[in-house]
Design an enzyme around this catalytic site. Structure first.
Site, short mmCIF file in Angstrom:
data_model
loop_
_atom_site.label_atom_id
_atom_site.label_comp_id
_atom_site.label_asym_id
_atom_site.label_seq_id
_atom_site.Cartn_x
_atom_site.Cartn_y
_atom_site.Cartn_z
CD GLU A 131 -2.81 1.24 2.36
OE1 GLU A 131 -2.77 0.37 3.24
OE2 GLU A 131 -3.58 2.20 2.35
NE ARG A 140 3.93 -7.66 10.18
CZ ARG A 140 3.32 -6.91 9.28
NH1 ARG A 140 2.33 -7.39 8.56
NH2 ARG A 140 3.67 -5.66 9.10
CE LYS A 179 3.07 0.24 5.00
NZ LYS A 179 2.58 -0.04 3.64
P1 ATP Z 1 2.89 -2.12 7.95
O1 ATP Z 1 2.32 -2.90 9.08
O2 ATP Z 1 4.34 -1.80 8.12
O3 ATP Z 1 2.06 -0.96 7.58
P2 ATP Z 1 1.68 -3.59 5.85
O4 ATP Z 1 1.58 -5.05 5.91
O5 ATP Z 1 0.47 -2.81 6.11
O6 ATP Z 1 2.90 -3.13 6.73
P3 ATP Z 1 1.80 -3.41 3.01
O7 ATP Z 1 2.18 -2.25 2.20
O8 ATP Z 1 0.39 -3.85 2.98
O9 ATP Z 1 2.29 -3.11 4.48
O10 ATP Z 1 2.76 -4.64 2.70
C1 ATP Z 1 3.04 -5.15 1.43
C2 ATP Z 1 3.42 -6.58 1.58
O11 ATP Z 1 4.54 -6.71 2.45
C3 ATP Z 1 2.30 -7.39 2.18
O12 ATP Z 1 2.18 -8.59 1.46
C4 ATP Z 1 2.75 -7.64 3.59
O13 ATP Z 1 2.26 -8.85 4.06
C5 ATP Z 1 4.27 -7.65 3.44
N1 ATP Z 1 4.91 -7.26 4.70
C6 ATP Z 1 4.67 -6.14 5.42
N2 ATP Z 1 5.38 -6.13 6.55
C7 ATP Z 1 6.09 -7.29 6.57
C8 ATP Z 1 7.02 -7.90 7.47
N3 ATP Z 1 7.35 -7.30 8.61
N4 ATP Z 1 7.55 -9.09 7.15
C9 ATP Z 1 7.22 -9.69 6.00
N5 ATP Z 1 6.37 -9.19 5.10
C10 ATP Z 1 5.80 -8.00 5.37
MG MG Z 2 -0.35 -1.08 6.94
MG MG Z 3 -1.22 -4.07 4.22
#
Ligand code: ATP
Ligand code: MG
Ligand code: MG
Length: 550
Positions: free
Chosen positions: A32, A258, A268
């Site tokens: 995102e 994760r 984020k």
């Molecule tokens: P955040 O919690 O940091 O906002 P998010 O999961 O909301 O992270 P996205 O932009 O949706 O962030 O993530 C894109 C991809 O990266 C998704 O498939 C998510 O599962 C993966 N991802 C995000 N954080 C991690 C992590 N700590 N370890 C492994 N994969 C991750």
């Molecule tokens: Mg997020």
């Molecule tokens: Mg997400």
């Protein structure tokens, strides 16, 4: 290499290809655009792109841009730059969830027509109450039995912008008594009159993650939709949409744990807070665990990828010791970074018996990598050493320069300290020494050995530089653990700026993002933005040894 490390997805994909379940794998990395990518995303990138590479498949980059308020073009650009910098190339053009808004909306009408979705007028508070709890089933909304005609009319009016934000939602009609909360009539569309960075004011309603993600995968022919464990409970819903909509392919979702590293936060929202409250300078501040921050810190794509591979891919979330990442960086730089000398705390050293017009000394750029070539070190009677490397008196443990004793100048001669210069306050402002002749590459002929090796620069040619020394941003291994506010664990000494460090001329002239081992000091990178040959700025990447290890 794609073969090391434990990765359960690897065996699963190998089996899907072997059995002919899929002819070729298609994955995607779906961020995102609401922040910069961090080390956890690097893991997800290495999993999705890495598996596609390994199995001759394809991986796309798709922005999951369904929440316009928190997203921006800056994030879209930084994410693309980060993925490319990590060394991955996505298949075809960059994709946007928002480019499928028409299709998604058509599918919403389709579900309504099939009697599988309805417009709900409950307020958010009422909806929460109707939803039930983990131990109690939910109750049907009084609006659940509207006719398909009425629902279609209301949905079209939602889409036309007739209602205010939050006034109505579109929900799937699944099962308010399901033990899985995600199946209790999940929301498909919300009214949100927000301008979208891609679609402008075209839409007053936006699909939820759940209604968008799997369908986007289906549109793109994704075979393995790999995400993190928090989506495991969403999988039945993912499958429900795929089997209840006229989608053209059948993607499947797989989850892995994760990746988080110790001594930092990887959310984020929290990273944004560090930027917004000016704890760090920017998203790409070298102390940030963002990909852009690590880049600016001097980390290498190779080392980050190696680390992601090394930690493996498992079915549980884990916190990996950040020392492991640092070890991967140090290893890569030790093998590949050219050496240079930089004196952080200069003390004048005068060689009183030095003949004039000494030719520059030629030294190897790297002790074992001949292909890195040689460097030229001007040499004269006027040098600088580090103030830490000289003492008037010292015991045997001090393997540096002591009055009356010898030391080797790195890459150059053995010298012997004969006198000190002091100012009116009695502080040492200079050292006078003798050069021991014949010691360039040889031991002294008189058999009196130097006590150690110290680095130096030549006064006339050295360039004054700014050097930023970093430490961890948090003092606690788990600032994110809950209980206390993560901001209470901030390290007040995470940045120390050294002005007037003196650098050998070749390193000063290096281009931004050049990495070096400053001999005896650690690994450093010429700052991507602030460095120039006239006014060098270097960021410390990592020390020579792990100073945190006990
Ligand atoms: P955040 O919690 O940091 O906002 P998010 O999961 O909301 O992270 P996205 O932009 O949706 O962030 O993530 C894109 C991809 O990266 C998704 O498939 C998510 O599962 C993966 N991802 C995000 N954080 C991690 C992590 N700590 N370890 C492994 N994969 C991750
Ligand atoms: Mg997020
Ligand atoms: Mg997400």
């Amino acid at each position: 290499s794609g073969t090391a490390g434990n990765n359960f997805l690897r065996s699963l994909i190998a089996e899907d290809l072997r059995s002919g379940k899929v002819p070729q794998i298609v994955t995607r990395f779906p961020p995102e655009p609401n922040g910069y990518l961090h080390i956890g995303h690097a893991k997800s990138i290495s999993v999705n792109f890495g598996l596609a590479e390994e199995f001759d498949g394809i991986c796309r980059l798709r922005f999951d841009d369904t929440n316009p308020e928190k997203e921006s073009q800056e994030f879209i650009e930084s994410i693309q730059a980060d993925v490319a910098w990590l060394g991955y190339a996505w298949e075809g053009p960059v994709r946007f969830a928002s480019s499928y808004f028409d299709t998604l909306y058509r599918w919403a009408e389709y579900l309504v027509e099939q009697g599988k979705a309805y417009v709900d007028d409950l307020s958010p508070e009422e909806a929460r109450e109707y939803r039930g709890t983990l131990t109690e089933p939910g109750r049907n909304s009084p609006y659940r039995d509207r006719s398909a005609e009425e629902n279609l009319d209301l949905l079209r009016r939602m889409r036309a912008g007739e209602f205010a934000d939050g006034e109505r939602v579109l929900r799937a009609k699944i099962d308010m008594a399901s033990p899985n909360m995600n199946l209790r009539d999940p929301i498909l569309y919300r009214i949100r009159k927000a301008r979208h960075h891609q679609t402008g004011d075209a839409w007053p309603i936006y699909p939820t993650y759940d209604f968008a993600h799997g369908q986007e995968d289906a549109i793109e022919g994704v075979t393995h939709s790999i995400c993190t464990l928090e989506f495991e409970d969403h999988r039945p819903l993912y499958d429900w949409f795929i089997s209840n909509l006229p989608v053209e392919s059948q993607p499947r979702q797989f989850e892995f744990g994760r990746l988080n590293t110790s001594y930092t936060v990887t959310s984020k929202r929290k990273l944004k807070q560090l930027v917004d409250e000016a704890i760090v300078d920017s998203w790409d501040d070298p102390r940030m665990p963002t990909v852009a921050g690590m880049r600016r810190r001097g980390y290498t794509p190779t080392a980050i990828r190696h680390f992601c591979e090394m930690v493996g891919t498992s079915r549980s979330d884990g916190v990996v010791d950040v020392a492991m990442l640092e070890h991967a960086i140090r290893d890569d730089l030790n093998q590949n970074a050219p050496r240079a000398m930089c004196v952080l705390n200069p003390l004048k050293l005068t060689l009183r018996n030095m003949p004039e017009g000494h030719a520059p000394i030629v030294a190897a750029a790297h002790p074992s990598k001949d292909e890195l070539g040689e460097r030229s070190l001007p040499f004269s009677a006027d040098l600088f050493i580090d103030a830490e490397d000289f003492r008037e008196e010292a015991n045997k443990k001090f393997k540096r320069l002591v009055l009356g004793k010898r030391v080797r100048l790195r890459n150059a001669y053995v010298i012997e300290a004969v006198d000190v210069e002091k100012n009116v306050d009695g502080e040492i402002v200079g050292v006078i020494a003798d050069l021991i002749e014949g010691t360039l590459g040889n031991d002294p002929a008189d058999g009196v050995k130097p006590k150690g090796v110290i680095h130096w620069v030549e006064a006339g040619s050295a360039v004054s530089a700014t050097v930023r020394i970093y430490d961890r941003l948090f003092t606690d291994p788990a600032p994110d653990r809950g209980g206390a506010d993560f901001m209470s664990f901030l390290n007040p000494d995470s940045l120390r700026v050294v002005e007037g460090a003196l650098l050998e001329p070749g390193a000063a002239a290096a281009s931004p993002e050049s990495r070096f081992q400053f001999e005896r000091e650690g690994y450093f990178v010429a700052d991507r933005y602030d460095h120039s040959a006239e006014a060098p700025v270097f960021n410390q990447t990592i020390g020579l040894r792990d100073v945190w290890a006990s």
